[in-house]
Design an enzyme around this catalytic site. Structure first.
Site, PDB file in Angstrom:
ATOM      1  N   CYS A 165     -12.629 -47.722  65.051  1.00  0.00           N
ATOM      2  CA  CYS A 165     -13.843 -48.404  64.578  1.00  0.00           C
ATOM      3  C   CYS A 165     -14.988 -47.423  64.374  1.00  0.00           C
ATOM      4  O   CYS A 165     -15.769 -47.542  63.418  1.00  0.00           O
ATOM      5  CB  CYS A 165     -14.249 -49.503  65.546  1.00  0.00           C
ATOM      6  SG  CYS A 165     -14.543 -48.929  67.234  1.00  0.00           S
TER       7      CYS A 165
ATOM      8  N   HIS B 142     -16.958 -51.420  70.812  1.00  0.00           N
ATOM      9  CA  HIS B 142     -16.629 -51.487  69.384  1.00  0.00           C
ATOM     10  C   HIS B 142     -17.827 -51.049  68.561  1.00  0.00           C
ATOM     11  O   HIS B 142     -18.970 -51.361  68.895  1.00  0.00           O
ATOM     12  CB  HIS B 142     -16.245 -52.924  69.013  1.00  0.00           C
ATOM     13  CG  HIS B 142     -15.742 -53.105  67.614  1.00  0.00           C
ATOM     14  ND1 HIS B 142     -14.720 -52.355  67.079  1.00  0.00           N
ATOM     15  CD2 HIS B 142     -16.140 -53.952  66.620  1.00  0.00           C
ATOM     16  CE1 HIS B 142     -14.476 -52.742  65.840  1.00  0.00           C
ATOM     17  NE2 HIS B 142     -15.342 -53.706  65.532  1.00  0.00           N
TER      18      HIS B 142
ATOM     19  N   ASN C  82     -18.033 -55.527  59.699  1.00  0.00           N
ATOM     20  CA  ASN C  82     -16.979 -55.156  60.636  1.00  0.00           C
ATOM     21  C   ASN C  82     -15.839 -54.450  59.900  1.00  0.00           C
ATOM     22  O   ASN C  82     -15.824 -54.353  58.674  1.00  0.00           O
ATOM     23  CB  ASN C  82     -16.463 -56.408  61.359  1.00  0.00           C
ATOM     24  CG  ASN C  82     -15.807 -56.091  62.673  1.00  0.00           C
ATOM     25  OD1 ASN C  82     -15.711 -54.940  63.079  1.00  0.00           O
ATOM     26  ND2 ASN C  82     -15.337 -57.110  63.362  1.00  0.00           N
TER      27      ASN C  82
END
Length: 389
Positions: free
Chosen positions: A19, A312, A334
């Site tokens: 991520c 994250h 995202n």
């Protein structure tokens, strides 16, 4: 949302912990597309991930060499063997990696099964590193010179390089590429190296352009911290951040968004998140009625007990302000694909943002001089097993 920066194309990190890499490259690709008036563009995550893994392997092995005379159960030695490598990371992994190795478009080095599913690859590299770490300690105990030990290290890195090539492909040294506009018409065609592509389409030293901010109420604010071994390369820089109250961080975020700049953002994403709907708010789940007791720890206590931390990274792209200019909710782009959340985005209330936001990377031009002056302080170094690692 009253303020929203446009972006194009949702990425998907699949079954990997990359991520941090997707977030950093998403910020840069949005800037490239706007500056060049280009169509949808993606940097190669596989290319940057390849060098990240090789550099992390070298970081571990150098750590073993530095601690080779300490007992095997020393806390630092034990931590190294527990954490030889991983696919996770943070912003310094972006800046150090890209400045050293450059970048390439995704068409030049596309994703593979192993880049999208990193678990087995990570296990094989970790096992190789642990085995070599033990060999280095044994050779050192037997009296081998540092030159001999480095020879063992380099042999291991050759094995890992081959392992990465088998799983991710061999990184290109030169390539030809045509950048196109939204209608598919060629903007430019040239032959590049990864480094020259970086200079042409990204440019500058990211380490001089950005500052990482942290909201960690368990420690004093207006202090600069760094964490030992919390970097992606041995010759890189430990992760360094300024610890600030959340309200100050939010003001810089709003200033950045007003100017059309998205940001690298990280949080404890799984807390109170309705994943199918893509909404994070503090009253999403009524645990107290189910269990018969409430969870009452505050943010400080959750950090100190390892109950909460940054899990994250995403791209902060929007904020909704009320008539008084105060934020009511935030939106992030995202990297879980278009089918999750709100067409690939997550929305969090401002109250949730306060409780579970940890890091924000902001361009220095949006940071007040008073805060930038804090970087002149010598950072307080925290151990590698700190909750903020």
């Amino acid at each position: 949302f009253s303020i929203e920066v446009k972006s194009s194309g949702i990425t998907n990190q699949e079954h990997s912990g990359r991520c941090w890499l997707f977030t950093g490259l998403n910020v840069l690709r949005a800037q490239l597309m706007e500056r060049e008036q280009a169509g949808t563009f993606f940097f190669s995550h596989a290319y940057s991930f390849f060098w990240d893994q090789l550099e992390k392997a070298n970081l571990f092995l150098e750590g073993i060499l530095e601690t080779r005379q300490l007992p095997i159960d020393d806390r630092q030695v034990a931590w190294l063997f527990q954490n030889p490598i991983g696919d996770g990371g943070q912003f310094t992994g972006i800046s150090d990696n890209l400045i050293k190795y450059g970048v390439v478009p995704t068409e030049v080095m596309p994703e593979t099964y192993s880049s999208n599913n990193t678990d087995l690859l990570s296990k094989m590299i970790a096992r190789t590193l642990r085995q070599t770490g033990i060999a280095l300690r044994k050779a050192s105990a037997a009296g081998s010179s540092l030159t001999k030990l480095r020879g063992i290290k380099e042999s291991c890195l050759k094995d890992i390089y081959r392992l990465l090539c088998l799983n991710l492909g061999t990184p290109p040294t030169t390539f030809s590429y045509t950048l196109r506009d939204k209608d598919g018409k060629a903007i430019s065609t040239d032959t590049y190296t990864p480094q020259s592509f970086y200079k042409r389409f990204v440019g500058g030293d990211m380490r001089d352009q950005f500052v990482m901010l942290m909201n960690d109420p368990s420690r004093p604010y207006n202090q600069v911290y760094e964490i030992a071994y919390d970097r992606h390369a041995y010759d890189g820089k430990n992760w360094t951040y300024i610890n600030l109250p959340i309200e100050e961080i939010k003001q810089m975020a709003i200033t950045s968004l007003r100017d059309g700049s998205m940001m690298y953002y990280s949080c404890d994403v799984g807390r109170e998140l309705d994943r199918p709907k893509g909404v994070a708010k503090l009253d999403n789940f009524d645990y107290a009625s189910l269990l018969g007791y409430p969870f009452t720890m505050n943010k400080t206590e959750r950090i100190q007990t390892f109950d909460s931390g940054s899990t994250h990274a995403m791209t902060l792209k929007a904020v909704d302000l009320d008539k008084d200019g105060k934020p009511t909710k935030w939106k992030v782009e995202n990297s879980w694909g278009e089918k999750t959340g709100v067409k690939g985005h997550l929305i969090m209330t401002d109250a949730w943002f306060d409780e579970y936001t940890f890091r924000l990377v902001v361009n220095k031009k949006y940071v007040p001089a008073r805060i930038l002056d804090l970087l002149k302080k010598k950072p307080i170094q925290l151990p590698s097993w700190d909750p903020m690692f």
